[in-house]
Design an enzyme around this catalytic site. Sequence first.
Site, PDB file in Angstrom:
ATOM      1  CG  HIS A   1      -1.691   1.215   1.468  1.00  0.00           C
ATOM      2  ND1 HIS A   1      -1.367   2.103   2.477  1.00  0.00           N
ATOM      3  CD2 HIS A   1      -2.756   1.734   0.832  1.00  0.00           C
ATOM      4  CE1 HIS A   1      -2.218   3.107   2.445  1.00  0.00           C
ATOM      5  NE2 HIS A   1      -3.075   2.910   1.473  1.00  0.00           N
TER       6      HIS A   1
ATOM      7  CD  GLU B   1      -2.575   2.459  -3.780  1.00  0.00           C
ATOM      8  OE1 GLU B   1      -3.039   3.612  -3.713  1.00  0.00           O
ATOM      9  OE2 GLU B   1      -3.057   1.493  -3.138  1.00  0.00           O
ATOM     10  CG  HIS B   2      -0.154   6.130  -0.588  1.00  0.00           C
ATOM     11  ND1 HIS B   2      -0.534   7.150   0.252  1.00  0.00           N
ATOM     12  CD2 HIS B   2      -1.213   5.286  -0.650  1.00  0.00           C
ATOM     13  CE1 HIS B   2      -1.756   6.918   0.696  1.00  0.00           C
ATOM     14  NE2 HIS B   2      -2.188   5.799   0.161  1.00  0.00           N
TER      15      HIS B   2
ATOM     16  CD  GLU C   1      -4.563   6.125   4.037  1.00  0.00           C
ATOM     17  OE1 GLU C   1      -4.662   4.917   3.777  1.00  0.00           O
ATOM     18  OE2 GLU C   1      -3.967   6.921   3.275  1.00  0.00           O
TER      19      GLU C   1
END
Lengths: 427, 427
Positions: B65, B68-69, B140
Amino acid sequence: MQLTEYREIDEKVYSHKCTNGLEIFVIQKPGYSKKFATYTTKYGSMDDLFMVDGREHRVPDGIAHFLEHKMFEKEDGDVFNLFSKYGANANAFTSYDRTSYLFSTTEDFTKNLDLLMNMVEKPYFTDETVEREVGIINEEIKMYQDNPGYKLYFETLNQMYHQLPVKTDIAGTLDSISEITKEHLFTCHSTFYHPSNMVMILVGDFEVESLISHVDEHQNDRGITHIPSIERKLPEEPAEIALKHKVLEMDVQDTKVMIGFKKLQTLASASERLVRDLSMMFALDMVFGEQSPYYYELMDSGLIDDSFNFSHIEEISFAHTLLTSTSDEPAKLKERLTEIIKEVKKDEFFTDEKLANQKREVLGDYLSSLNSPEYIANQFTKYHLDGYDLYKLPEIIESITPDDAKKHFIDVMDPNNMVECILKPHG
Amino acid sequence: MQLTEYREIDEKVYSHKCTNGLEIFVIQKPGYSKKFATYTTKYGSMDDLFMVDGREHRVPDGIAHFLEHKMFEKEDGDVFNLFSKYGANANAFTSYDRTSYLFSTTEDFTKNLDLLMNMVEKPYFTDETVEREVGIINEEIKMYQDNPGYKLYFETLNQMYHQLPVKTDIAGTLDSISEITKEHLFTCHSTFYHPSNMVMILVGDFEVESLISHVDEHQNDRGITHIPSIERKLPEEPAEIALKHKVLEMDVQDTKVMIGFKKLQTLASASERLVRDLSMMFALDMVFGEQSPYYYELMDSGLIDDSFNFSHIEEISFAHTLLTSTSDEPAKLKERLTEIIKEVKKDEFFTDEKLANQKREVLGDYLSSLNSPEYIANQFTKYHLDGYDLYKLPEIIESITPDDAKKHFIDVMDPNNMVECILKPHG
């Protein structure tokens, strides 16, 4: 009792006509816990002028909706509470051409069905309750009048239609409501709530034979033998629009525009109407839907925004198409729409491939919906009253060609019968 | 280039494998203005331990993840802005087993596709940008930790699984994220973003041959010849659950309960997994869906409310079923669910008729969805990576019997592998 089996989609419909004229349809859904009932009269907001057994009656606008409200009130209180006590959810609605009473329940179905029949069949109106209802409905009407979308919609209908009562709010007007008396209500009830003018749809897992016997006995006990002749009269409506262009001001942020195309009904049969209705749905989606280049062009040029939507309505006595959006430049939007209609006329725009995608989507939604008793009861009623059969829809969808879509699109979207209503913020 | 035609549902899929291992699928949609691309690596949150060409790597949780960012950030800024400038909407997401990058556009498709490929293929990480990202993702993670539904979900997964990384948030933990270095990112990128570990799906109205040539040339220009062997290692996970019962307190209004049934994957083939996945969907709907008597019984007795929902997830390395609701009496709910599972085992509950309705609904939704390029691209990718073909779904749906539904339901809903997590308001 008659059984119709639809093998392709695996549905069974039992039907029966009572001696007093009431039609009953039982749609058998084995294994479903929830049962759904609708009891519908072919009587809606457009039925203001009618002849019964040779005598003419004219009643105030909004009376069908008013009557719907009043049917729930009896001498000993509100019938809503009784449904609730018996574990059912009840509701009702009035449209242009019908008034439906309905409930759903998982328990005590027969008890609730008896309640529904008695409620709909036995009127109770007094001067006091009618007067009180005028106040309630007036508030409802006033509330809607401050709604910009609602205002735009009815102004557009009024530009399209000279006389046809479709241009009047289903709830009536402040003036027309105030004229309603209990005598009007009794007249409309005895005329239109006659069993021969009604249809009952029951959806669920039933013992069909005993259920139909139960309703049949109830109807026989009413001792109704005379079946009146009802003739609905609609005012003469010219094919032409009433007013091409209108600008309104209201307390809104953005300019909204609605564009309407009037196509007065000239189709003789229910299946012809259904073909036009579906053809228009497919054609509008092909030209203006999210797969179309025109949609993106209109978005990119800022003539529409994502509030853009379109619909076609096809009824026995009228048909029209409406497009609406927030728009900074309504005049340019109208101009470009007129051009687009010309362009697709020339082009090979309506193709087999596009139509096949549309059909698959619509058929898919249709098949999914057949699991919903609510959907079935309401749509079966609508199609039946329009003279068609919900379960034959796949055949009709299949039969539509790109030429049907093109022909009806060009025929309905005639710039001569186009109206445009613009709702602007106060200047 | 290879063409597969699905005559029954009228779809055409072109496929091609580049010499560097990348698989490309072009799903041709004639007449569609919108084009949709996904570029996916078979690399998700569960891939923390792996061997590449014989060497073992262990990386911190949440790195897929994180990566991905970071792929959107390049030396000259955020690639999102470039997509936007070229008229496209771009996005990305990470799941257990894959990371997808995607965009849709009605214009300049090739330009956007080049941008997508370059973005995904060319990493740019510095110590500073990695450190900044740790701060962003920490926020987040913290935000989600205050969410009751999220908390309940992960606590339940932790009661079900001892070791399997499915129990860890896809975003990782505050601790694991802080350990991520740019070296980790380069390792994961060079391993999992290798073309042989990726698949590209393009949906729209294309000149197929020139489009595939374009991608093929781009891939050849990369000069990648070595295809590494990647071996994913999962920790040993016992078939049994970790913890039967747990009660949490949080600042919430009502008590919520989640009940999970663990069924560690023991199915060899993709089609067996798909059969269990669909069988469980059908069975859960038959037992707990809105047509079922059990649903109404649970509602009426107040053991569930309308927040009640259920799902089954079937992945290559694990499978489980979750049920959740607000409930005043979670202990009684668990007891009653256990009884219901026994009752449907004895009864002739799973019938052809019920299943036929379920199938028609699911098939209807499926057919409708085939008009959505987004749905197709994402689902085609998912099914392909799971070893199956989205367009063969109707056959598999057709093949499922009431016995399949019953067998899998009873097998999965085993009270021995049931966990229950209760989230209560502070006492």
